[in-house]
Every structure is written in C-alpha cells, then in structure tokens.
Enzyme design. Structure first.
Site, PDB file in Angstrom:
ATOM      1  N   LYS A 184       0.845  -1.206   0.000  1.00 57.02           N
ATOM      2  CA  LYS A 184       0.000   0.000   0.000  1.00 57.02           C
ATOM      3  C   LYS A 184       0.876   1.251   0.000  1.00 57.02           C
ATOM      4  O   LYS A 184       1.607   1.501   0.957  1.00 57.02           O
ATOM      5  CB  LYS A 184      -0.896   0.046   1.237  1.00 57.02           C
ATOM      6  CG  LYS A 184      -1.910   1.194   1.121  1.00 57.02           C
ATOM      7  CD  LYS A 184      -2.571   1.542   2.435  1.00 57.02           C
ATOM      8  CE  LYS A 184      -1.888   2.602   3.213  1.00 57.02           C
ATOM      9  NZ  LYS A 184      -1.870   3.945   2.593  1.00 57.02           N
ATOM     10  N   GLU A 258      10.455   0.576  10.120  1.00 50.42           N
ATOM     11  CA  GLU A 258      11.421   1.654   9.918  1.00 50.42           C
ATOM     12  C   GLU A 258      10.676   2.944  10.224  1.00 50.42           C
ATOM     13  O   GLU A 258       9.799   3.348   9.462  1.00 50.42           O
ATOM     14  CB  GLU A 258      11.939   1.600   8.476  1.00 50.42           C
ATOM     15  CG  GLU A 258      13.282   2.258   8.303  1.00 50.42           C
ATOM     16  CD  GLU A 258      13.146   3.742   8.051  1.00 50.42           C
ATOM     17  OE1 GLU A 258      13.251   4.506   9.037  1.00 50.42           O
ATOM     18  OE2 GLU A 258      12.931   4.141   6.903  1.00 50.42           O
ATOM     19  N   CYS A 292      13.303  10.573   7.213  1.00 49.51           N
ATOM     20  CA  CYS A 292      13.343  10.015   8.567  1.00 49.51           C
ATOM     21  C   CYS A 292      14.742  10.163   9.175  1.00 49.51           C
ATOM     22  O   CYS A 292      14.879  10.358  10.377  1.00 49.51           O
ATOM     23  CB  CYS A 292      12.908   8.566   8.571  1.00 49.51           C
ATOM     24  SG  CYS A 292      13.702   7.599   7.295  1.00 49.51           S
ATOM     25  N   GLU A 389      10.233  14.695  16.035  1.00 47.57           N
ATOM     26  CA  GLU A 389      10.462  14.803  14.595  1.00 47.57           C
ATOM     27  C   GLU A 389       9.526  15.876  14.023  1.00 47.57           C
ATOM     28  O   GLU A 389       8.323  15.829  14.256  1.00 47.57           O
ATOM     29  CB  GLU A 389      10.140  13.444  13.972  1.00 47.57           C
ATOM     30  CG  GLU A 389      10.648  13.256  12.596  1.00 47.57           C
ATOM     31  CD  GLU A 389      10.407  11.830  12.096  1.00 47.57           C
ATOM     32  OE1 GLU A 389       9.393  11.234  12.454  1.00 47.57           O
ATOM     33  OE2 GLU A 389      11.260  11.347  11.331  1.00 47.57           O
TER      34      GLU A 389
HETATM   35  P1  TAP Z   1       2.006   7.388   8.872  1.00 46.38           P
HETATM   36  O1  TAP Z   1       0.623   7.692   9.275  1.00 46.38           O
HETATM   37  O2  TAP Z   1       2.809   6.503   9.739  1.00 46.38           O
HETATM   38  O3  TAP Z   1       1.943   6.776   7.393  1.00 46.38           O
HETATM   39  C1  TAP Z   1       2.787   5.768   6.872  1.00 46.38           C
HETATM   40  C2  TAP Z   1       1.961   4.740   6.117  1.00 46.38           C
HETATM   41  O4  TAP Z   1       1.132   4.013   7.030  1.00 46.38           O
HETATM   42  C3  TAP Z   1       1.012   5.366   5.104  1.00 46.38           C
HETATM   43  O5  TAP Z   1       0.882   4.505   3.985  1.00 46.38           O
HETATM   44  C4  TAP Z   1      -0.269   5.426   5.901  1.00 46.38           C
HETATM   45  O6  TAP Z   1      -1.399   5.530   5.107  1.00 46.38           O
HETATM   46  C5  TAP Z   1      -0.223   4.109   6.640  1.00 46.38           C
HETATM   47  N1  TAP Z   1      -1.053   4.013   7.825  1.00 46.38           N
HETATM   48  C6  TAP Z   1      -1.623   5.024   8.542  1.00 46.38           C
HETATM   49  N2  TAP Z   1      -2.306   4.503   9.583  1.00 46.38           N
HETATM   50  C7  TAP Z   1      -2.165   3.155   9.524  1.00 46.38           C
HETATM   51  C8  TAP Z   1      -2.637   2.065  10.326  1.00 46.38           C
HETATM   52  N3  TAP Z   1      -3.386   2.266  11.403  1.00 46.38           N
HETATM   53  N4  TAP Z   1      -2.299   0.810   9.990  1.00 46.38           N
HETATM   54  C9  TAP Z   1      -1.513   0.582   8.914  1.00 46.38           C
HETATM   55  N5  TAP Z   1      -1.058   1.565   8.115  1.00 46.38           N
HETATM   56  C10 TAP Z   1      -1.374   2.839   8.412  1.00 46.38           C
HETATM   57  O7  TAP Z   1       2.767   8.702   8.632  1.00 46.38           O
HETATM   58  P2  TAP Z   1       2.126  10.079   8.129  1.00 46.38           P
HETATM   59  O8  TAP Z   1       0.809  10.382   8.741  1.00 46.38           O
HETATM   60  O9  TAP Z   1       2.158  10.061   6.675  1.00 46.38           O
HETATM   61  O10 TAP Z   1       3.156  11.096   8.734  1.00 46.38           O
HETATM   62  C11 TAP Z   1       3.101  11.416  10.105  1.00 46.38           C
HETATM   63  C12 TAP Z   1       4.461  11.605  10.663  1.00 46.38           C
HETATM   64  O11 TAP Z   1       5.179  10.391  10.471  1.00 46.38           O
HETATM   65  C13 TAP Z   1       5.311  12.626   9.958  1.00 46.38           C
HETATM   66  O12 TAP Z   1       5.153  13.889  10.477  1.00 46.38           O
HETATM   67  C14 TAP Z   1       6.680  12.102  10.187  1.00 46.38           C
HETATM   68  O13 TAP Z   1       7.156  12.542  11.414  1.00 46.38           O
HETATM   69  C15 TAP Z   1       6.508  10.642  10.256  1.00 46.38           C
HETATM   70  N6  TAP Z   1       6.914   9.966   9.045  1.00 46.38           N
HETATM   71  C16 TAP Z   1       8.047   9.262   9.094  1.00 46.38           C
HETATM   72  C17 TAP Z   1       8.456   8.600   7.976  1.00 46.38           C
HETATM   73  C18 TAP Z   1       9.691   7.826   8.031  1.00 46.38           C
HETATM   74  S1  TAP Z   1      10.414   7.447   6.669  1.00 46.38           S
HETATM   75  N7  TAP Z   1      10.180   7.403   9.142  1.00 46.38           N
HETATM   76  C19 TAP Z   1       7.741   8.664   6.803  1.00 46.38           C
HETATM   77  C20 TAP Z   1       6.548   9.371   6.775  1.00 46.38           C
HETATM   78  C21 TAP Z   1       6.145  10.001   7.923  1.00 46.38           C
HETATM   79  P3  TAP Z   1      -1.865   6.982   4.593  1.00 46.38           P
HETATM   80  O14 TAP Z   1      -0.679   7.763   4.206  1.00 46.38           O
HETATM   81  O15 TAP Z   1      -2.637   6.647   3.418  1.00 46.38           O
HETATM   82  O16 TAP Z   1      -2.620   7.584   5.709  1.00 46.38           O
END
Ligand code: TAP
Length: 482
Positions: A184, A258, A292, A389
């Site tokens: 996904k 990760e 990240c 972060e």
């Molecule tokens: P997350 O919510 O963690 O999103 C990462 C992935 O998980 C997306 O595909 C998301 O879907 C999915 N997801 C969300 N809720 C889930 C659940 N309950 N079960 C399974 N999968 C789920 O991150 P975000 O909201 O995009 O960003 C929030 C914060 O996360 C950022 O501010 C940043 O600090 C951090 N972040 C860290 C990284 C790395 S590389 N470490 C990357 C992105 C974000 P949707 O995107 O479709 O909601």
C-alpha cells in the site's frame, strides 16, 4: 556575495500520461475497488487534482492477499533464483528506460524537486532492483543459514516522502527471496506505485507476484490484520509503527519497522566548515526535510557556533524554493496541507519554548503548500523541537564543548536512526561512531544511500534492516518453524 538570477528551466510534464482514474492492481490487472469508493491525489505545488484513485477496503485487500498466495504457491516460490533474478533485472532496466517519466510523475505527486527525483530517487530505485536481482540466485551464499527459504506473502505499507524508493526498498528484496507482496502506497502519493504496476505488466511478471492496493490508514490496517500475511514491512511514523506492533503481537507474523528519527549532525571545531554547511543543508533541506534520517539537530562545538550560524544563514539565503519541476529548484513543496500544518504547529511550539527562530525570508508561491528553510537557535535539550520529529525544513541548533558532551546530547532522544560527524580527525570519527546510538553514522557527509548498505534504527526508530545482505534476513526463514 553577488546573487545570480536564474532563468526558469522547467522540466516538461508532457512525458507523463496521467489517467483520470486508477483502479487497484490485483492479480496482474487493474480492477475496480469492491465498494467503488475513490480518493483524489493532488499536486502539492499547485493543489491541482492529478487523478482519482480507488480506495481498497477489506474485501479488496483479501482479494490481493489471495492473489499473492496463489502466485506464491503456484509460481514464484517454485521458480529458480536465476529466473526470479531475470525478472528483477528486467524491471530495473525498464525503470531506467522510463526514468524521466517516473521522475516527473514523482515530482508532480510528491512536490520534491525534479533535481532530486531525477538524480537521487529514480537512479536509486533502479539500483535496488539491480542489486537484489544479483542476490536472487545466490541466497545460499548470503550467510542467511543453510537453506534460506521465502517467508510467503508479505504486506508492505510505505510513506509519502520517497514513494517509489520506499517501494523499491520493500519489493526488490521480497521478490529476490521468493516472496510475493501486497503493497500500500501512501494516500497522498500513489501514482508512481501505480506506474510501477504497469512496469510489472511490461516485464511480464507473473500475475499476483506484486499487488498494489491504494487507500488510507484503514487500508494499511486491513493489510496488517489480514491472517494471510506472513510478514509485514512498514515505514512511517513511530505512532503507527507502535500500533502495528500491538496488532501483530501474539501472531506468527514477522515484522520490520522503519520509523522516525531526530538525527544529530555534529560539527567539531576542526571541521572543514563550508563542507559542514553543505552537509547541514543536504541533511535537513533535502526533500524539504521529509526524511526520517534528516539531520534535524545540529550539534556544534561552542567555539565555532557563531561562525557556523553566520555561514549557514548566508547559504540558506541562496536556496531556491519553488516550482518543483524547475531544474534550478533546491527546495520544493511540502507534501500535503496536513503536513504543512504539523510543521507550522511545531514551529509555534519552538517559539513558545523560547528558541530563536530565523528563516530565509524568500518569496513563496501563492498556491500550494510551502515552508521556508528555518533555523532555530538557543535550543535546549528539553525543547520539543530538539526531541520530536518535525519532518519539514526546520533545523534546531544546540552547542557542546567536549566530544563526551556531544555524544550524550546526540543520544538524548527517543530515536536512534542516523547521525553525522564533521571533523578532520579519523580517530575521533571512529570513537564517536562507536558511542552513537544510531543505525547509520555518516562521517564528513550526510544522506548517502546505497543498496549494498543496511539501513535501520535503534530504540523508537524501529527494528530490522533494509538494504545490503542484512536486509535479506527479514525475507527468508531458515530453520524449522522459523
Ligand atoms: P504514517 O501515518 O505513519 O503513514 C505511513 C503509512 O502508514 C502510510 O501509507 C499510511 O497511510 C499508513 N497508515 C496510517 N495509519 C495506519 C494504520 N493504522 N495501519 C496501517 N497503516 C497505516 O505517517 P504520516 O501520517 O504520513 O506522517 C506522520 C508523521 O510520520 C510525519 O510527520 C513524520 O514525522 C513521520 N513519518 C516518518 C516517515 C519515516 S520514513 N520514518 C515517513 C513518513 C512520515 P496513509 O498515508 O494513506 O494515511
């Protein structure tokens, strides 16, 4: 310092052909979602709607897992490593051939500068497939145990910051080891994953080996909870990572997580200061700080703090923020309104805590989501902007006097993903690298990635490694029942 005007140098978007709507990629074909619901994906630099994308519900995830299981038992797990490798090589070559198309599409959907999608993301994606193609028929020589076998069907959930690269990090090792996948992409950046699905068709990958289900958090949760998943690979926030760990506790599912980071970029007084400034810029302003392992905390030795501050701000004044498709752009758009609001909120917190805020004052486009490169000084360790972060183009500066103090401050966060050291002294680099509780330590450089090098964290940055020989471990089982 003289300033130069740049003539616009926009990359053409004619090279991409974005459909009005996309289905799910299940069993080798694009299919409609059972519930018929869809969501829109927008260009964060303009807020223009790019396409409508199907939203997968539980029944769709179930169909994708069944397709992956079929492909696993009937074809992929029985195929020789040499033959699997041929498919991976084919995918790598097609990605190279279609590199420009992928780069433009990634920039449109994500907001990152074309310079980065063209020169970093897409070449690394191809490199990951080439690298893992090479392992497919050599797994028994990878020190993975006597008889490495695939795990089965792998569920993969990835974020929006490096959409295609995170797909490559997940899909390439899984396929090389003989697993099939249900992946996904993030809700805000599904388009390059869907173009990758077309590449799978073009490469004549057996149907069901790669399945791509689009949607938001609920779709990710449906993958996590599905009983037919043998292993999960997740990259994203620590909060969601913890929820996933709780969901799979007590099941036989393997997992690698990760998660986030709050890396220290440590500058000693003997460092080549202009190189260190470039390393800081690359560390936190690359990909708008949506990284990240971003060097989001500068730890600078007190005796050069003032000079570094001066040189850094002078350099930030030259960064060009704006149209991501312009080849001159250094800093592109923030990926979504939600993320922009998160950054703005954290910046307010920093100001309320008493840190001193500075930004480059550059002009920003009117439409879209933008944030100026920002530096906080007078930051103390207890400030939230030094602990949490921000995931945006915002860096916190702290000072230290001795190497011991630098180590103590660098390790003083819940995270442990990466760190950078800037010094002329090799012995100090080795000593620091040994003391730093970080999965990756860069010396006199930052944000260097290579498929041969394992990447991953300690503490709340997650567990498991991706890339290199170590990254294969999560995708094989060796002993009975393992
Ligand atoms: P997350 O919510 O963690 O999103 C990462 C992935 O998980 C997306 O595909 C998301 O879907 C999915 N997801 C969300 N809720 C889930 C659940 N309950 N079960 C399974 N999968 C789920 O991150 P975000 O909201 O995009 O960003 C929030 C914060 O996360 C950022 O501010 C940043 O600090 C951090 N972040 C860290 C990284 C790395 S590389 N470490 C990357 C992105 C974000 P949707 O995107 O479709 O909601």
């Amino acid at each position: 310092m003289p300033t130069f005007e740049y003539a616009p140098a926009p990359e053409s978007r004619a090279v991409v052909d974005i459909r009005n709507s996309y289905g799910l990629f299940v069993g080798g074909e694009f299919v409609d979602a059972e519930g018929g619901t869809a969501f829109k994906t927008v260009n964060p630099a303009t807020e223009e709607v790019l396409a409508e994308v199907a939203e997968a519900g539980e029944a769709d995830v179930d169909a994708a897992v069944r397709a992956a299981r079929n492909a696993y038992t009937r074809v992929w797990s029985r195929m020789s490593g040499a033959d699997r490798g041929k498919y991976l090589y084919r995918i790598a070559r097609i990605i190279q051939e279609r590199a420009r198309e992928f780069a433009v599409l990634e920039t449109l959907d994500n907001g990152k500068p074309i310079r980065e999608s063209r020169d970093v993301d897409v070449p690394l994606v191809a490199a990951h497939f080439f690298y893992h193609a090479g392992w497919a028929d050599k797994l028994e020589y990878a020190s993975l145990g006597a008889d490495p076998r695939p795990v089965g069907v792998v569920g993969q959930v990835i974020p929006w910051n490096f959409p295609l690269l995170m797909l490559a990090w997940k899909v390439a090792p899984a396929l090389a080891c003989g697993n099939t996948v249900v992946l996904k992409p993030a809700e805000t950046t599904p388009l390059t994953a869907l173009l990758f699905a077309e590449v799978c068709q073009q490469a004549e990958l057996p149907p069901g080996v790669v399945n791509i289900v689009t949607g938001a958090g609920a779709t990710g949760q449906a993958i996590v909870d599905h009983p037919g998943i043998d292993k999960l690979a997740f990259t994203g926030s620590t909060a969601v990572g913890k929820m996933i760990a709780r969901s799979i506790a007590g099941t036989r599912k393997k997992a690698t997580l990760e998660l986030g980071g709050k890396a220290a970029n440590i500058v000693f007084d003997d460092a080549a200061i202009d190189q260190a400034v470039e390393g800081i810029v690359d560390g936190i302003f690359f990909n708008q700080g949506h990284v990240c392992c971003a060097g989001s905390r500068i730890l600078v030795q007190e005796s050069i703090a003032e000079e570094l501050d001066h040189r850094l701000k002078r350099r930030l004044g030259t960064l060009r923020v704006g149209d991501p498709l312009d080849k001159n752009t250094d800093v592109g758009a923030i990926n979504s309104r939600t993320q922009l609001e998160r950054i703005e909120e954290m910046v307010k917190v920093g100001e309320a805590e008493g840190a001193e805020r500075w930004d480059s004052g550059c002009d920003l486009p009117v439409d879209g989501f933008w944030f100026r490169p920002t530096v906080f000084s007078n930051v103390s360790q207890s400030h939230r902007i030094a602990q949490e972060e921000i995931f945006g183009p915002v860096v916190s500066v702290l000072t230290f006097r001795t190497p011991g103090e630098a180590v103590a401050k660098a390790n003083n966060t819940p995270y442990g993903l990466s760190a950078g050291i800037w010094t002329e002294k090799g012995s100090r680099i080795l000593w620091m690298a040994d003391q730093l509780r970080a999965g990756v330590v860069w010396a006199n450089t930052f944000n260097k990635f290579d498929p041969t090098s394992p990447f991953g964290g300690y503490k709340e940055s997650g567990y498991g490694r991706e890339g290199g020989r170590h990254g294969l471990e999560a995708y094989v089982k060796t002993g009975a029942g393992e």
